[in-house]
Design a protein around this motif. Structure first.
Motif, PDB file in Angstrom:
ATOM      1  N   GLN A 544       0.824  -1.201   0.000  1.00 27.18           N
ATOM      2  CA  GLN A 544       0.000   0.000   0.000  1.00 27.18           C
ATOM      3  C   GLN A 544       0.863   1.259   0.000  1.00 27.18           C
ATOM      4  N   LEU A 545       1.923   1.268   0.822  1.00 23.34           N
ATOM      5  CA  LEU A 545       2.821   2.431   0.869  1.00 23.34           C
ATOM      6  C   LEU A 545       3.545   2.632  -0.454  1.00 23.34           C
ATOM      7  N   THR A 546       3.884   1.549  -1.117  1.00 27.07           N
ATOM      8  CA  THR A 546       4.567   1.655  -2.404  1.00 27.07           C
ATOM      9  C   THR A 546       3.653   2.299  -3.439  1.00 27.07           C
ATOM     10  N   LEU A 547       2.377   1.973  -3.385  1.00 25.09           N
ATOM     11  CA  LEU A 547       1.434   2.576  -4.326  1.00 25.09           C
ATOM     12  C   LEU A 547       1.213   4.050  -4.026  1.00 25.09           C
ATOM     13  N   GLU A 548       1.174   4.406  -2.746  1.00 27.76           N
ATOM     14  CA  GLU A 548       0.923   5.794  -2.368  1.00 27.76           C
ATOM     15  C   GLU A 548       2.133   6.677  -2.540  1.00 27.76           C
ATOM     16  N   ALA A 549       3.351   6.092  -2.448  1.00 25.69           N
ATOM     17  CA  ALA A 549       4.614   6.832  -2.621  1.00 25.69           C
ATOM     18  C   ALA A 549       4.690   8.017  -1.672  1.00 25.69           C
ATOM     19  N   THR A 550       4.382   7.803  -0.387  1.00 30.26           N
ATOM     20  CA  THR A 550       4.457   8.860   0.612  1.00 30.26           C
ATOM     21  C   THR A 550       5.721   8.700   1.439  1.00 30.26           C
ATOM     22  N   ALA A 551       6.036   9.771   2.192  1.00 30.22           N
ATOM     23  CA  ALA A 551       7.222   9.749   3.055  1.00 30.22           C
ATOM     24  C   ALA A 551       6.828   9.599   4.519  1.00 30.22           C
ATOM     25  N   SER A 552       5.696   8.923   4.764  1.00 29.54           N
ATOM     26  CA  SER A 552       5.215   8.776   6.135  1.00 29.54           C
ATOM     27  C   SER A 552       6.039   7.781   6.935  1.00 29.54           C
ATOM     28  N   HIS A 553       6.795   6.928   6.272  1.00 32.63           N
ATOM     29  CA  HIS A 553       7.617   5.930   6.940  1.00 32.63           C
ATOM     30  C   HIS A 553       9.101   6.182   6.623  1.00 32.63           C
ATOM     31  N   PRO A 584       8.330   3.161  11.014  1.00 29.33           N
ATOM     32  CA  PRO A 584       7.924   4.560  11.185  1.00 29.33           C
ATOM     33  C   PRO A 584       9.128   5.487  11.318  1.00 29.33           C
ATOM     34  N   GLN A 585       8.826   6.797  11.408  1.00 26.23           N
ATOM     35  CA  GLN A 585       9.883   7.795  11.428  1.00 26.23           C
ATOM     36  C   GLN A 585      10.713   7.743  12.699  1.00 26.23           C
ATOM     37  N   THR A 613      19.904  -8.566  -5.052  1.00 27.72           N
ATOM     38  CA  THR A 613      19.614  -9.288  -6.280  1.00 27.72           C
ATOM     39  C   THR A 613      18.348  -8.759  -6.930  1.00 27.72           C
ATOM     40  N   SER A 614      17.372  -8.376  -6.120  1.00 27.97           N
ATOM     41  CA  SER A 614      16.140  -7.803  -6.661  1.00 27.97           C
ATOM     42  C   SER A 614      15.439  -7.033  -5.555  1.00 27.97           C
ATOM     43  N   GLY A 615      14.393  -6.317  -5.931  1.00 27.75           N
ATOM     44  CA  GLY A 615      13.606  -5.575  -4.965  1.00 27.75           C
ATOM     45  C   GLY A 615      13.874  -4.085  -5.009  1.00 27.75           C
ATOM     46  N   SER A 616      13.149  -3.351  -4.213  1.00 30.09           N
ATOM     47  CA  SER A 616      13.290  -1.901  -4.132  1.00 30.09           C
ATOM     48  C   SER A 616      13.170  -1.466  -2.684  1.00 30.09           C
ATOM     49  N   ALA A 617      13.650  -0.258  -2.412  1.00 29.46           N
ATOM     50  CA  ALA A 617      13.608   0.262  -1.045  1.00 29.46           C
ATOM     51  C   ALA A 617      13.524   1.777  -1.085  1.00 29.46           C
ATOM     52  N   PHE A 618      12.930   2.338  -0.017  1.00 29.58           N
ATOM     53  CA  PHE A 618      12.756   3.788   0.087  1.00 29.58           C
ATOM     54  C   PHE A 618      13.175   4.219   1.485  1.00 29.58           C
ATOM     55  N   ILE A 619      13.928   5.317   1.534  1.00 30.77           N
ATOM     56  CA  ILE A 619      14.333   5.920   2.799  1.00 30.77           C
ATOM     57  C   ILE A 619      13.733   7.320   2.850  1.00 30.77           C
ATOM     58  N   ASN A 620      12.817   7.518   3.807  1.00 22.61           N
ATOM     59  CA  ASN A 620      12.129   8.815   3.916  1.00 22.61           C
ATOM     60  C   ASN A 620      11.529   9.246   2.582  1.00 22.61           C
ATOM     61  N   GLY A 621      10.956   8.305   1.866  1.00 22.06           N
ATOM     62  CA  GLY A 621      10.291   8.587   0.601  1.00 22.06           C
ATOM     63  C   GLY A 621      11.221   8.666  -0.594  1.00 22.06           C
ATOM     64  N   LEU A 622      12.546   8.560  -0.402  1.00 23.68           N
ATOM     65  CA  LEU A 622      13.502   8.629  -1.501  1.00 23.68           C
ATOM     66  C   LEU A 622      13.834   7.229  -1.986  1.00 23.68           C
ATOM     67  N   ASP A 623      13.738   7.047  -3.281  1.00 27.44           N
ATOM     68  CA  ASP A 623      14.006   5.745  -3.889  1.00 27.44           C
ATOM     69  C   ASP A 623      15.516   5.500  -3.900  1.00 27.44           C
ATOM     70  N   ALA A 739      18.157   8.447  21.457  1.00 23.32           N
ATOM     71  CA  ALA A 739      18.255   8.724  20.030  1.00 23.32           C
ATOM     72  C   ALA A 739      17.024   8.267  19.271  1.00 23.32           C
ATOM     73  N   LYS A 740      16.389   7.174  19.685  1.00 25.97           N
ATOM     74  CA  LYS A 740      15.265   6.632  18.913  1.00 25.97           C
ATOM     75  C   LYS A 740      14.023   7.518  19.000  1.00 25.97           C
ATOM     76  N   GLN A 741      14.050   8.510  19.867  1.00 27.89           N
ATOM     77  CA  GLN A 741      12.915   9.420  19.957  1.00 27.89           C
ATOM     78  C   GLN A 741      12.850  10.373  18.773  1.00 27.89           C
ATOM     79  N   HIS A 742      13.966  10.507  18.040  1.00 30.23           N
ATOM     80  CA  HIS A 742      14.033  11.491  16.947  1.00 30.23           C
ATOM     81  C   HIS A 742      14.381  10.856  15.601  1.00 30.23           C
ATOM     82  N   ARG A 743      14.534   9.561  15.552  1.00 31.93           N
ATOM     83  CA  ARG A 743      14.951   8.918  14.301  1.00 31.93           C
ATOM     84  C   ARG A 743      14.554   7.444  14.326  1.00 31.93           C
ATOM     85  N   ALA A 744      14.616   6.833  13.166  1.00 34.98           N
ATOM     86  CA  ALA A 744      14.364   5.395  13.061  1.00 34.98           C
ATOM     87  C   ALA A 744      15.698   4.657  13.161  1.00 34.98           C
ATOM     88  N   ILE A 745      15.720   3.638  14.000  1.00 43.13           N
ATOM     89  CA  ILE A 745      16.938   2.848  14.209  1.00 43.13           C
ATOM     90  C   ILE A 745      16.633   1.387  13.908  1.00 43.13           C
TER      91      ILE A 745
END
Length: 870
Positions: A544-553, A584-585, A613-623, A739-745
């Motif tokens: 679902q997130l891949t289809l929406e292409a949001t930076a919520s995660h 999450p963020q 080998t395959s697949g895709s990933a996004f960091i803060n909405g950036l491919d 640190a985890k209060q302000h970033r994803a670890i």
């Protein structure tokens, strides 16, 4: 940690950080740098000492050998071969071979008349003819024999020799016939003379006493060119002078007799050298040795640069810098510029010191020519070092190959290329081809400087000047152009190969649908059916997130897969089987799993150490397939193995990575000091100790501090607490909790205690795939649901213990039995804790109970159960 939002660092900020780090790093290696710059100074100093010694030796020998004030008189004998095969090779059998002379002219009849009178008849011999037609016969011109050789004999040239004919003067002279042979052009004469020279020590060779070109000569004009044969390296010998004088005198007398009559005569009685002093030329040996020594001095820099570049590659320091935001442009600008500057300073010191010592190699030749030559080669050598570093992954191998190349380059240049360069018959085009090898280009330039320096010793205003570059025999312009073009080519290739091997573009290659290995529909259906509910929900969330292409995660992984190729007969290894993950963020996600489960492979893909080998990933909405540079600017990494410079201190590491994260001034110093204090690296001077002297635990703490400095939005920590003592581990946990209060670890660990203390959610990773994903309480509730009862008694009462437990719960399951110790799992449903206490108190009256315990399900129990069930 200081809560700052520095943003992405600029190109200038990155360049400044790397330059400061390099200067600090080189300051730590001052001994090595001093040795590097002292090496040419020592060599040039030894050359100067040798030069002065040889000069002193020459002066001493000149005092022992006084100058020749009155050189002796020598007869003008012509040195000719006596084993010629013209006109008939059979002449060797009866020793009747003639002395053959070639001649040509525009007017053949006139020239024939002149040469017909060149040799006297037996009846016309006089004393002047004896001096004019005296020859020194040798077995072969190529045997390099002189007048005094015992096998040489004096002959007298005549038109015709009769049997037993000889002339008795103060010495006995044998007769030798003179033969003149017409050739149509000077080119044919030239070819025959060359053929004779190139076929030495061959019984079929054609050797000639000399040749004459009468050109425009006639009865009123005498214009002649004389060819004569000399031995290499004896161009100034007395015998050469005798050949010239005698041949010129012979053709001159023949011309006079043809024009004025048989009585015309010009006789040469003797010749002698000019008075001279004896010059041994011993100091010139230093200049002759300069080419071989100087090529070793200059190429010496190559393995030094190669070692430094391969060290960064071997220790993955280059990748570590890139993962913390260092761009390729800044890296290449500073690294290349730094090595180029060091090389140029090295060359300047080399030239300056050689000039101060007064070595002719430097003082005779134009300084600007030398500077241009060394500048171009220095840049070519740096670009070659960058390109060659891509071929090595081990510093020791690179060092051996680098120094071997230095040694071989000098030897091949001096003993192979030099001989080809000085051979007149070796095609010049192949010399140019050989100069495409940078070592031979360097050798050719040094050779030209050497030759002009040698010329400058004997000729006023000698040495190489800019106008000398127009000389077609001067190869300096050619090699400078070749090296300049090679510099541009190798620089481009090195940059391209570096980008392909290390830059984030690997995600583009891996994400190409044409190259992605996929599962069959049947395999996909089975895989989906075996997934647990929480894993299926995670997969649906990712889709679902891949289809929406949001930076919520902060992190979204869509079917990331890693397969290692087959090797050594083993089948391909699937390390990660289609990972779906949405984080999450903020918060900490823990990855648990046995060794070899694929945790580190997943982390390595996410931080860019290996390609998926395959697949895709996004960091803060950036491919990650297109925005890796931007992602690196917001990422922090604590790898499984500490990637540190051994000679930099902890503080210097944090300053460098803080600058890469665009921290400046007071904010930078505050972040560094706070990181050092929070991770127990501040007290006792630890912060200012070199990292190579740190213990394993101190290195891990420094790696964690590096990963968190600069407020990164996503941090990957691969087993960060490995090797830490309890106090240090507790400090690290406090840092991560804050640190985890302000970033994803994302954190991997083998410590269940650490996982429960730090992680908001946990994923158990087994055999390359997620088996479950939830918080610790939910996992214990889902996979636990039991009480663990342990009791220790004597071995003979084990049956009674089992009967007691079964009376408490018929569904009890024995999980452990060793000697008198037994462990059982009791379902929570239907089991009263009070009943267990009463049963134990009653059992103590019937048999000995040494120890007993009742615990709830632990995370470790859940981990073991999930791992075994897979």
């Amino acid at each position: 940690m200081a809560n700052v939002v520095p943003g992405k660092s600029s190109y200038l900020a990155q360049s400044n950080a790397l330059l400061r780090k390099n200067l600090t790093y080189q300051k730590r290696n001052k001994c090595q740098n001093c040795c590097l710059f002292v090496f040419p100074v020592v060599i040039l100093g030894l050359l100067t000492i040798m030069n002065n010694y040889l000069q002193h030796l020459q002066e001493a020998k000149q005092n022992l050998l006084p100058p020749i004030l009155n050189p002796p008189e020598m007869p003008p004998a012509i040195q000719i071969p006596i084993d010629q095969d013209l006109p008939n090779p059979n002449c060797r059998i009866n020793s009747s071979c003639s002395a053959s002379f070639l001649f040509t002219a525009y007017n053949q009849s006139f020239a024939q008349g002149v040469v017909d009178d060149m040799f006297p008849t037996p009846t016309s011999v006089n004393s002047s003819d004896l001096l004019t037609h005296l020859v020194l016969g040798t077995p072969s011109m190529s045997d390099n024999k002189n007048v005094s050789h015992e096998e040489s004999r004096l002959y007298y040239l005549q038109q015709k020799c009769y049997k037993n004919s000889s002339i008795f003067v103060p010495i006995e002279l044998d007769c030798m016939e003179g033969l003149t042979l017409w050739r149509n052009s000077t080119s044919k004469i030239h070819d025959e003379l060359i053929i004779g020279d190139s076929r030495t020590n061959n019984n079929e060779e054609k050797e000639f006493a000399g040749a004459f070109d009468l050109q425009n000569s006639d009865n009123q004009n005498f214009n002649v060119i004389v060819w004569y044969k000399t031995v290499k390296d004896e161009q100034s010998s007395p015998q050469m002078q005798a050949d010239v004088i005698s041949l010129l005198n012979m053709v001159s007398i023949a011309f006079l007799r043809f024009v004025r009559g048989a009585d015309a005569q010009i006789s040469v009685e003797f010749f002698k050298d000019m008075p001279k002093s004896i010059d041994l030329n011993l100091p010139h040996l230093v200049t002759l040795m300069s080419t071989l020594l100087f090529i070793w001095i200059i190429v010496w820099l190559f393995p030094v640069m190669l070692q430094a570049l391969v060290y960064e590659k071997q220790e993955k320091l280059r990748m570590m810098m890139k993962m913390h935001g260092l761009s390729d442009g800044a890296y290449w600008t500073i690294s290349y510029g730094y090595f180029a500057l060091v090389s140029i300073i090295y060359m300047l010191c080399f030239v300056a010191f050689g000039s101060l010592l007064g070595l002719g190699f430097f003082t005779m030749n134009a300084l600007t020519i030398q500077l241009v030559f060394y500048f171009v080669y220095a840049n070519l050598q740096v670009s070659l070092a960058f390109l060659a570093s891509e071929l090595f992954s081990n510093v020791k191998t690179a060092s051996v190959v680098g120094y071997l190349l230095v040694f071989v380059t000098g030897l091949l240049g001096n003993f192979l290329f030099l001989n080809l360069l000085e051979t007149p018959f070796f095609p010049r085009i192949w010399v140019t081809v050989l100069e495409l090898f940078p070592g031979f280009s360097l050798f050719r330039g040094l050779y030209e400087l050497q030759q002009y320096a040698l010329e400058g010793i004997t000729v006023d205003n000698g040495g190489m000047k800019w106008q000398d570059l127009n000389d077609p025999n001067n190869g300096m312009k050619e090699v400078v152009i070749i090296m300049f073009l090679e510099w541009l080519l190798t620089l481009f290739l090195a940059y391209y190969v570096d980008r392909v091997s290390i830059s984030g573009c690997w995600w583009k290659k891996a994400s190409s649908s044409a190259r992605q290995p996929t599962l069959s529909s049947h395999e996909s259906q089975i895989s989906f059916q075996t997934e647990k509910t929480d894993v299926i929900q995670q997969r649906e969330t990712v889709e679902q997130l891949t289809l929406e292409a949001t930076a919520s995660h902060a992190i979204v992984c869509n079917n990331i897969r890693k397969v290692y190729a087959a090797r050594d007969g083993n089948p391909p290894k699937v390390a990660v089987k289609g990972m779906y993950l949405a984080l999450p963020q903020t918060g900490c996600f823990g990855m648990l799993g046995p060794n070899g489960a694929g945790k580190t492979s997943f982390i390595s893909m996410m931080i860019g150490l290996t390609k998926p080998t395959s697949g895709s990933a996004f960091i803060n909405g950036l491919d990650m397939s297109t925005n890796m540079d931007e992602i690196y600017s917001m990422m922090g990494v604590c790898p499984q193995h500490d990637l540190l410079w051994e000679t930099l201190t902890g503080r210097e590491h944090l300053l460098f990575y803080g600058r890469l994260k665009n921290l400046k001034g007071a904010a930078l110093m505050e972040a560094v000091e706070e990181s050092l204090k929070n991770l127990n690296l501040f007290c006792g001077g630890v912060a200012d100790k070199q990292a190579g002297k740190y213990s394993g635990g101190m290195k891990r703490r420094l790696s964690v501090a590096i990963s968190l400095i600069g407020d990164p939005k996503v941090v990957f920590m691969d087993e960060p607490s490995t090797g830490l003592d309890p106090a240090s581990r507790n400090s690290l946990w406090n840092v991560v909790k804050h640190a985890k209060q302000h970033r994803a670890i994302v954190l991997t660990t083998h410590s269940m205690e650490e996982a429960e203390a730090l992680c908001d959610r946990l994923g158990i990773f087994v055999d390359g795939s997620l088996q479950c994903i939830a918080d610790a309480k939910e996992l214990k509730a889902r996979y636990g649901g039991t009480l663990v009862f342990t009791l220790t008694s004597t071995a003979e009462h084990c049956t009674e213990v089992e009967e007691m437990v079964m009376s408490l719960s018929p569904n009890a399951h024995k999980t452990y039995h060793l000697a008198g110790t037994l462990k059982f799992e009791l379902p929570k449903h239907g089991t009263r804790i009070a009943d267990i206490f009463e049963a134990v108190e009653d059992a103590k009256k019937r048999f000995p109970v040494h120890a007993w315990g009742l615990t709830d399900t632990t995370l470790e129990d859940v981990f073991i159960k999930v791992a075994r069930a897979t």
